[in-house]
Motif scaffolding. Structure first.
Motif, PDB file in Angstrom:
ATOM      1  N   ILE A  75      15.967  30.033  85.476  1.00  0.00           N
ATOM      2  CA  ILE A  75      16.189  29.436  84.156  1.00  0.00           C
ATOM      3  C   ILE A  75      14.855  28.901  83.650  1.00  0.00           C
ATOM      4  O   ILE A  75      14.103  28.282  84.411  1.00  0.00           O
ATOM      5  N   HIS A  76      14.573  29.118  82.383  1.00  0.00           N
ATOM      6  CA  HIS A  76      13.368  28.558  81.779  1.00  0.00           C
ATOM      7  C   HIS A  76      13.383  27.040  81.991  1.00  0.00           C
ATOM      8  O   HIS A  76      14.425  26.398  81.782  1.00  0.00           O
ATOM      9  N   PRO A  77      12.243  26.452  82.388  1.00  0.00           N
ATOM     10  CA  PRO A  77      12.227  25.004  82.671  1.00  0.00           C
ATOM     11  C   PRO A  77      12.766  24.120  81.553  1.00  0.00           C
ATOM     12  O   PRO A  77      13.384  23.088  81.820  1.00  0.00           O
ATOM     13  N   GLU A  78      12.583  24.523  80.303  1.00  0.00           N
ATOM     14  CA  GLU A  78      13.055  23.708  79.178  1.00  0.00           C
ATOM     15  C   GLU A  78      14.577  23.713  79.044  1.00  0.00           C
ATOM     16  O   GLU A  78      15.130  22.906  78.295  1.00  0.00           O
ATOM     17  N   TYR A  79      15.261  24.627  79.742  1.00  0.00           N
ATOM     18  CA  TYR A  79      16.706  24.767  79.597  1.00  0.00           C
ATOM     19  C   TYR A  79      17.463  24.503  80.899  1.00  0.00           C
ATOM     20  O   TYR A  79      18.654  24.783  80.982  1.00  0.00           O
ATOM     21  N   ARG A  80      16.795  23.977  81.892  1.00  0.00           N
ATOM     22  CA  ARG A  80      17.468  23.695  83.162  1.00  0.00           C
ATOM     23  C   ARG A  80      18.383  22.486  83.002  1.00  0.00           C
ATOM     24  O   ARG A  80      18.128  21.586  82.211  1.00  0.00           O
ATOM     25  N   GLY A  81      19.473  22.502  83.760  1.00  0.00           N
ATOM     26  CA  GLY A  81      20.389  21.372  83.760  1.00  0.00           C
ATOM     27  C   GLY A  81      21.453  21.419  82.678  1.00  0.00           C
ATOM     28  O   GLY A  81      22.201  20.449  82.515  1.00  0.00           O
ATOM     29  N   ILE A  82      21.576  22.541  81.950  1.00  0.00           N
ATOM     30  CA  ILE A  82      22.593  22.626  80.891  1.00  0.00           C
ATOM     31  C   ILE A  82      23.725  23.581  81.257  1.00  0.00           C
ATOM     32  O   ILE A  82      24.581  23.878  80.436  1.00  0.00           O
ATOM     33  N   GLY A  83      23.706  24.081  82.498  1.00  0.00           N
ATOM     34  CA  GLY A  83      24.805  24.925  82.957  1.00  0.00           C
ATOM     35  C   GLY A  83      24.537  26.421  82.939  1.00  0.00           C
ATOM     36  O   GLY A  83      25.413  27.205  83.310  1.00  0.00           O
TER      37      GLY A  83
END
Length: 149
Positions: A75-83
């Protein structure tokens, strides 16, 4: 997670996947390797996660007889943690069901606890270690399996 779309990886996604790969792995796959995976590897299945039509992650699996071997999830680092990682892994599990795969496996860095926890959430268990598996730093790989897909 509602606005994340999962679709097959196509040639038009390669630039984004290469960028995500380079941001996510110490020894990323080359552009050529990724292109060969989607163009020539008949056992490979790859998908991308898109948010507002931007590729934010990808995942791949090799379907070999009745086993699925997860090659990458990133996952692109800016979008991690959103599922997005969960959605990609759920998609790989669904692909395995469609392909009559009964077990899935993967290797994950011993230090990558976030990924290990994601896999555990979906029923993967540690079944072995590959000593000094990663060439960049000789880190061990945890071998994880999910049986009875």
């Amino acid at each position: 997670m509602i606005d994340i779309e999962i679709c097959p990886l196509k040639a038009e996604h390669i630039d984004s996947v290469v960028a995500i790969n380079n941001l996510s792995f110490p020894t990323p796959w080359s552009r050529e390797s990724l292109e060969k995976e989607i163009e020539d590897n008949t056992i490979a299945k790859y998908v991308v996660a898109k948010k507002f039509n931007i590729v934010i992650g990808y995942a791949g699996i090799w379907c070999i007889l009745d086993e699925g071997h997860i090659t990458n999830i990133a996952i692109h680092p800016e979008y991690r943690g959103i599922g997005a990682g969960s959605l990609l892994l759920e998609t790989l599990i669904e692909i395995c069901k469609i392909e009559f795969i009964t077990s899935m496996t993967l290797e994950v860095r011993k230090s990558n606890l976030i990924a290990q926890n994601l896999y555990k959430k979906y029923g993967f268990v540690q079944e072995g270690i590959r000593k000094a598996y990663y060439a960049d730093n000789k880190e061990d790989a945890i071998i994880m399996w999910k049986h009875n897909i």
